[in-house]
Design a protein around this motif. Structure first.
Motif, PDB file in Angstrom:
ATOM      1  N   GLU A 185      -6.847 -37.735   3.300  1.00  0.00           N
ATOM      2  CA  GLU A 185      -7.020 -36.684   4.305  1.00  0.00           C
ATOM      3  C   GLU A 185      -7.702 -37.235   5.557  1.00  0.00           C
ATOM      4  O   GLU A 185      -7.246 -36.993   6.660  1.00  0.00           O
ATOM      5  N   HIS A 216     -12.717 -46.144  11.753  1.00  0.00           N
ATOM      6  CA  HIS A 216     -12.788 -44.761  12.164  1.00  0.00           C
ATOM      7  C   HIS A 216     -13.032 -43.823  10.979  1.00  0.00           C
ATOM      8  O   HIS A 216     -13.775 -42.854  11.086  1.00  0.00           O
ATOM      9  N   SER A 219     -16.618 -43.606   7.157  1.00  0.00           N
ATOM     10  CA  SER A 219     -17.633 -42.712   6.594  1.00  0.00           C
ATOM     11  C   SER A 219     -16.996 -41.658   5.698  1.00  0.00           C
ATOM     12  O   SER A 219     -17.520 -41.324   4.642  1.00  0.00           O
ATOM     13  N   GLY A 220     -15.815 -41.184   6.107  1.00  0.00           N
ATOM     14  CA  GLY A 220     -15.114 -40.205   5.286  1.00  0.00           C
ATOM     15  C   GLY A 220     -14.663 -40.785   3.962  1.00  0.00           C
ATOM     16  O   GLY A 220     -14.777 -40.152   2.904  1.00  0.00           O
ATOM     17  N   ALA A 223     -17.571 -41.234   1.816  1.00  0.00           N
ATOM     18  CA  ALA A 223     -18.008 -39.920   1.350  1.00  0.00           C
ATOM     19  C   ALA A 223     -17.154 -39.494   0.161  1.00  0.00           C
ATOM     20  O   ALA A 223     -17.663 -38.969  -0.825  1.00  0.00           O
TER      21      ALA A 223
ATOM     22  N   ARG B 155     -18.653 -30.343   1.822  1.00  0.00           N
ATOM     23  CA  ARG B 155     -18.336 -31.733   2.130  1.00  0.00           C
ATOM     24  C   ARG B 155     -16.984 -31.861   2.799  1.00  0.00           C
ATOM     25  O   ARG B 155     -16.832 -32.523   3.820  1.00  0.00           O
ATOM     26  N   GLU B 159     -16.674 -33.155   6.678  1.00  0.00           N
ATOM     27  CA  GLU B 159     -15.980 -34.414   6.961  1.00  0.00           C
ATOM     28  C   GLU B 159     -14.780 -34.177   7.859  1.00  0.00           C
ATOM     29  O   GLU B 159     -14.494 -34.965   8.758  1.00  0.00           O
ATOM     30  N   LEU B 163     -14.082 -35.203  12.219  1.00  0.00           N
ATOM     31  CA  LEU B 163     -13.014 -36.085  12.687  1.00  0.00           C
ATOM     32  C   LEU B 163     -12.193 -35.466  13.811  1.00  0.00           C
ATOM     33  O   LEU B 163     -11.342 -36.119  14.392  1.00  0.00           O
TER      34      LEU B 163
END
Lengths: 309, 282, 351
Positions: A185, A216, A219-220, A223, B155, B159, B163
């Motif tokens: 995602e 980019h 971090s996602g 996570a 979360r 997130e 973005l």
């Protein structure tokens, strides 16, 4: 503007309520574990004896078991879930194949963990046992005194099949869908113009992934992996089926052990002695804290990485 | 020299693709196995009666069905959804809008904390807060499940919103759209796909939970739609039946697992349709 | 769209909450009697229209529920400890409902029929006997060829009444066991591997050669696992059958029935047996209970003893022998609501 104020206030209230929820949980756990605090104090953390009959309780074997299984699972799952998220987020973004694959992955997140447990027990564990038997066989055949022999000797293999390794494997299989679908995602949300700019400079896809997409979305992605770790730490049913449930401290990943969550699920329903019950809930409290520390470490890692840029 | 360099880069690119492909496929193998395992064992017992009848005792001629657990699952999951989603998205939006205040840092830590709490501990909490005073009920089960759901929704929301390029917000604000409308009509819809994925994963996870329901929703062998009374769900039924001694019950457990997987599949399809309809295309 | 759904939901909740609380009894507790109870409660529902909802959350869980007064009755395989009796504050009754047995199973080549004793079992689980070709096992089974395999002792990792009955028996036959381990629903095991629930232990038994394990009898029977004959107190080797298990309760029972019947003195008794009890308060007036509810509960319990025992055999449970039924009925007839007896009756039971 008045609406803006209301909007912001509402958000703040919701966030505060959330904080209160956590606080409430924390306090409840402390109150319920009070008898065990009074009895053992902090030594609960490093005592290795867990004896419900004599009311001696120590949590170290389960803390070690939890950390070992979770981190091994994380390392096993990371390359696979990363690949899947790149594959779905960048290479194969549309079409029937993508839809099936993504749908399939999300489907897997919904399988009750007891089924993973049964599958692990009947399919995975015999394979691990075969591997252990092979190692034993190998030890028989290696020359005495050689390094390999000493190494194999040190492992003290008993062909149970069940153990930390089996638990870590089944956990990594369980958390791949989680990590992968969140990773996909965020990767698919990297702005198209950034990627196009890189392509127009003549970058190959690999270079775009490495230099543009990964930084980019890093971090996602992380996570997602930490989210998966959260599930691994708290998983009970699947782990308890394959870990061997031995409440004795061990560092050998081929040995049976037990995790904190699995211990709680195993003993809570039948525990009736107040101190036993309190000790189990205290294990829950420490699981809470261990999770907190691990997440904090994760945060620091992400922060460091972003800082270096 | 230059050509060599390009070729090397291209080879690297190709190698990476192969590596990704191989690793992805390897990851899928056990997953396919598990799904296949459920389908093979589950599909045999599925028929109309299985979905519409109540369970029969062992040894009766008809095996009976799981309608009570199916209805219970839908009610309990639906209730958890309504409890958790506004809460979760609200917190998520708050966190992404206030990234570095001290308060949001604390809240964010709490989200992570809640994520790792084993589901049975959440069950214990719901038991301590509700069941001890009000008795067993589906509502208590839903509350336990929504506590599990919230951090995942938060979360996913945070997130995703992080973005979204700031230019969207700036463009909207520059056009004179009030802040709250910008958030509700531009930013949240832009992140709809990601938010829905978060919610869906959370729903899928709680759909399969047994432990927090054992001491809250308790279960019931009768069809019940009153949320203030004990109610059965599919995972509870699977757990009871899979650990029983009887072959007939094992078959029902497999059938129920199959139904649960299909249930998650349906959730999935619905959400895809919703995304298609609502998502703003750029 | 969402508003409509929320509206619909709130109406739904309102409508539901206004409905009166019908007669639905709630029970929770031991996993062991769950198949039996769910069957007979289904039949009871068909015959009388009363819904009885029993859920298997574990004996300890059930006892905690009766202490917290969240259920009408609890099912348990382990009688209440002194601490629990104190926690319950008011007098509780232990009404025996059914008999269960723990059997010892094993995985050996060709699955011979083995004879074992309690002392040997204790030594295996203590780690004193580690191989199948140990002299003491050979001595008891002269006709069987025992392989030179190491013994792997499988136990229940989840707290369970099965473990309680098993360890209660081992305490009675081995002083070393009593000293080193003791009895309880969860133990500090000296050796071996834990499996979760009966399926976990059965899985270890079928998957790993050389394993020995203890299981509920109906689980072992349904899975066609071999079971050992055990030496009882009278010195006979007895296999677990419906008859030999019922025999275990053919001893002088105290009126309160809070008693262990492992290592029973009866001549034909299988040694590792136990009652499954339903725990209720003697005085049914507590909290918001209505007299009707208390009455329904007492009638149900009477029916369980008088008319439901016949269903036990087909599910591999053992019915109560006549003396235990009498004992149970006496307890049921002593239940009161606000000091008044709920069911007048004489326990003289003629089947």
């Amino acid at each position: 503007m008045i609406q803006d104020k209301i909007f912001n206030k509402t958000l703040l209230i919701i966030a505060t309520l959330f904080l209160l929820l956590i606080l409430g949980i924390f306090i409840t756990l402390i109150i319920f574990s009070l008898p065990s605090w009074q009895e053992f104090g902090l030594s609960f953390l490093w005592q290795t004896e867990w004896n419900p009959v004599r009311n001696e309780f120590g949590a170290l074997p389960f803390i070690v078991g939890t950390l070992l299984t979770s981190f091994i699972a994380l390392f096993l799952c990371a390359p696979f879930s990363l690949s899947l998220s790149f594959f779905l987020g960048e290479y194969c973004k549309k079409g029937v194949f993508f839809q099936t694959l993504k749908g399939g992955i999300e489907l897997l997140a919904g399988i009750p963990s007891i089924i993973y447990g049964f599958w692990g027990f009947f399919v995975l564990v015999p394979q691990i046992r075969r591997f252990q038997l092979y190692l034993i066989d190998l030890r028989m055949r290696t020359e005495t005194g050689s390094i390999q022999e000493k190494l194999l000797e040190a492992l003290e293999i008993v062909p149970y099949g069940v153990g930390i390794l089996a638990a870590a494997l089944i956990l990594s299989i369980m958390i791949i869908p989680f990590a992968a679908s969140l990773g996909q995602e965020v990767i698919s949300m990297v702005p198209q113009d950034l990627k196009e700019a890189a392509y127009s400079l003549g970058a190959t896809r690999f270079e775009v992934i490495k230099k543009v997409i990964f930084p980019h979305a890093r971090s996602g992605i992380l996570a997602g992996i930490f989210l998966a770790l959260g599930r691994a730490l708290g998983e009970t049913m699947a782990v308890t089926m394959v870990i061997g449930n031995r409440n004795i401290l061990t560092w050998n990943i081929l040995n049976p052990a037990n995790t904190m969550a699995s211990l709680i699920a195993n003993e809570f329903p039948e525990a009736s002695d107040p101190i036993h019950l309190a000790s189990i809930i205290q294990v829950g409290l420490w699981l809470f804290i261990v999770t907190f520390i691990i997440n904090l470490c994760g945060k620091l890692i992400i922060h460091k990485m972003n800082y270096k840029e | 020299m230059k050509e060599k360099n390009i070729r090397r880069r291209l080879i690297k690119d190709r190698l990476f693709l192969i590596l990704i492909g191989v690793l992805s496929l390897t990851a899928l193998i056990p997953l396919i196995f598990i799904l296949g395992y459920i389908f093979r064992n589950g599909i045999r017992v599925i028929n109309w009666d299985f979905l519409t009848q109540l369970p029969q005792p062992v040894g009766e001629e008809t095996a009976g069905g799981i309608v009570h657990a199916l209805v219970g699952t839908i009610i309990i999951i639906g209730l958890s959804f309504f409890l958790a989603v506004p809460f979760g998205i609200g917190t998520g939006v708050y966190l992404s809008e206030n990234r570095n205040t001290r308060f949001s840092v604390i809240v964010r830590l709490c989200v992570d904390l809640l994520m790792g709490v084993p589901s049975i501990v959440v069950g214990i909490i719901a038991y301590a807060w509700i069941v001890r005073f009000q008795g067993f009920s589906a509502l208590a089960g839903s509350i336990a499940l929504s506590i599990l759901m919230i951090p995942m929704v938060v979360r996913g929301t945070e997130e995703t919103l992080n973005l979204i390029p700031p230019s969207y917000k700036e463009a909207s604000l520059a056009l004179g759209v009030p802040y709250y409308r910008t958030m509700l009509k531009v930013i949240i819809p832009s992140g709809f796909g990601g938010i829905t994925t978060g919610v869906l994963l959370a729903l899928a996870r709680i759909a399969g939970e047994t432990a927090p329901l054992l001491f809250t929703a308790l279960g019931s062998n009768f069809l019940n739609v009153n949320i203030f009374k004990p109610m059965h769900t599919l995972p509870l039924l699977i757990y009871d039946y899979a650990t029983s001694p009887y072959k007939e019950w094992h078959h029902i457990a497999w059938g129920a697992s199959f139904v649960l997987v299909i249930f998650v599949l349906v959730l999935n399809i619905i959400s895809r349709l919703v995304i298609k309809k609502w998502k703003i295309q750029f | 769209m969402r508003k409509i759904v929320i509206l619909f939901l709130s109406i739904f909740i309102l409508v539901q909450s206004t409905k009166a609380y019908g007669t639905e009894l709630i029970g929770a507790g031991a996993t062991f009697p769950y198949p039996f109870l769910s069957q007979v409660f289904n039949i009871y529902h068909r015959e009388t229209g009363t819904r009885v909802n029993y859920q298997a959350i574990g004996s300890g869980g059930g006892v905690n529920q009766i202490i917290n007064r969240t259920v009408d009755f609890a099912g348990t395989d382990a009688y209440l400890t002194e601490t629990q009796l104190q926690q319950a504050e008011k007098n509780v009754l232990h009404i025996p409902i059914i008999l269960g047995a723990v059997v010892v199973s094993y995985n050996l080549p060709e699955n011979p029929q083995l004879n074992l004793t309690g002392e040997i079992l204790a030594d295996i689980y203590l780690g004193n006997i580690t191989r199948w070709d140990d002299d003491r096992i050979k001595e008891l089974n002269p006709d069987q060829s025992l392989p030179a395999l190491p013994i792997l002792a499988a136990y229940r990792s989840d707290g369970s009444g099965t473990t309680f009955i098993f360890s209660d028996y081992l305490c009675k036959v081995s002083s070393e066991w009593e000293k080193e381990v003791g009895k309880g629903t969860s133990l500090r095991w000296q050796t071996g591997l834990g499996g979760r629930g009966n399926p976990g232990v059965a899985g270890l038994l079928t998957e790993i050669p050389g394993t020995i394990g203890y299981l509920e009898r109906n689980y072992a029977n349904q899975s066609n696992l071999p079971v050992a004959s055990l030496k009882n107190k009278a010195g006979h080797f007895v296999a677990p059958t419906t008859h030999s298990i019922s025999q275990a309760a053919e001893v002088d029972l105290p009126p309160h029935n809070r008693v262990s019947i492992t290592n029973s003195e009866a001549k034909e008794a299988y040694p590792i047996c136990g009652f499954t009890w339903i725990i209720v308060y003697e005085e049914q007036k507590y909290g918001r209970r209505t007299p009707e509810r208390a009455q329904t509960l007492a009638q149900l319990l009477e029916w369980l003893i008088k008319h439901a025992q016949e269903y036990a055999v087909s599910l591999d449970y053992s019915p109560l022998p006549p003396s235990a039924r009498e004992n149970a009925l006496n307890l049921i007839y002593s239940m009161t609501y606000d000091g008044k007896t709920l069911i007048e009756g004489t326990p003289n039971h003629n089947p």
